[in-house]
Design an enzyme around this catalytic site. Structure first.
Site: not given
Length: 306
Positions: A39, A180, A67, A81
């Site tokens: 993203d 998320r 991550y 998010d």
């Protein structure tokens, strides 16, 4: 032309397609592909395949990812998010012990079920979920199973408190995991609305942050004639499978992509790589319909032109 995998550090504000577009201009070559979208609000490791390496992009995409995310407890959003509109806001004073949070993370380690967020690129009836979401439509979303290999709490606090509670986690997970959504799931287990307020991808398969260049660093390396040092051979993406040096009896058949009697290595591996002079020539798999036989899944030529 360049050939191999360039570990790129995607900066915030750019799409993965933006990175490919800019690299095509910088490197003056067309045969470039990325290995899975990040993203625009996310930064991190984005391996870029150059030349023949585009043939192995799916292998890189299918590998696990690592991550670092910030979980925000107290507010949920439409996109799960920080970019979305607020759906729920709980301003009560919250207090969690370290043990409470560690227990929740333990519950979400292993194989878990996730429902992709409405603002995602998952397709339902040939249309992406975010397209439905933009039209204000809610549709049934297919749940999926993903694997969380490791879930660590990165903050050292013994107590987490406040109207909105923030903490950082490191996630090592399978392809297809929505971080998320994981943040929302953490909130649910703690009893509050939640969202992911930031995300950085620190590794993609065996490509890490330390290997990465930003777009400006790519440009600089190119001007200094040093870019080749940062481009990894595409066999790097094949390293999880066994390599077998071509002998003369098989060379003609393998280089022509023939269906052959199965190699013993495919009895214990789902793929194998045939090499010539140390370079991959073909990836072979068990034949899906012909028992005791094998077939090529990928073929690579020695020609490195566009």
């Amino acid at each position: 032309m360049y050939e191999g995998i360039l570990p790129l550090w995607k900066e915030k504000g750019m799409t993965s397609h933006d990175c490919v577009f800019k690299l095509r201009k910088i490197l003056k070559m067309k045969r470039i592909g990325h290995t899975g979208t990040l993203d625009p609000s996310v930064e991190g490791v984005l391996p870029i395949c150059l030349g023949q390496a585009t043939k192995v992009s799916e292998y890189v995409m299918n590998e696990g990812k690592t991550y670092v995310a910030t979980v925000a407890i107290g507010i949920s959003t439409t996109t799960e998010d920080a970019d979305g509109d607020i759906v729920l806001e709980d301003n009560s004073e919250k207090k969690f012990s370290r043990e409470q949070i560690l227990n929740v993370l333990q519950q979400l380690t292993g194989v878990i079920t996730q429902t992709p967020p409405m603002y995602s690129a998952v397709k339902v009836n040939g249309k992406k979920l975010y397209e439905y979401a933009r039209e204000g439509k809610e549709v049934d979303r297919p749940s999926r199973q993903v694997t969380i290999n490791d879930l660590k709490l990165l903050d050292d606090d013994s107590v987490f408190s406040g109207q909105q509670v923030l903490f950082s986690i490191e996630i090592n997970c399978s392809k297809g995991t929505y971080i998320r959504t994981l943040a929302v799931q953490i909130g649910e287990l703690l009893g509050y609305p939640a969202h992911m307020s930031s995300l950085v991808r620190t590794a993609s398969g065996n490509f890490t942050k330390l290997q990465c260049l930003t777009l400006s660093e790519v440009q600089q390396s190119l001007e200094n004639d040093a870019l080749e040092q940062s481009i990894l051979p595409f066999k790097h993406a094949l390293s999880k499978w066994p390599f077998e040096k071509l002998d003369n009896s098989l060379k003609k058949w393998i280089t022509n992509g023939s269906v052959l009697e199965i190699h013993p290595l495919l009895n214990t591996n789902d793929k194998m790589v045939f090499t010539d002079n140390g370079e991959p020539i073909a990836v072979y798999i068990k034949h899906p319909t012909k028992s005791g036989m094998m077939k090529p899944e990928k073929m690579f030529s020695s020609d490195k032109g566009e």
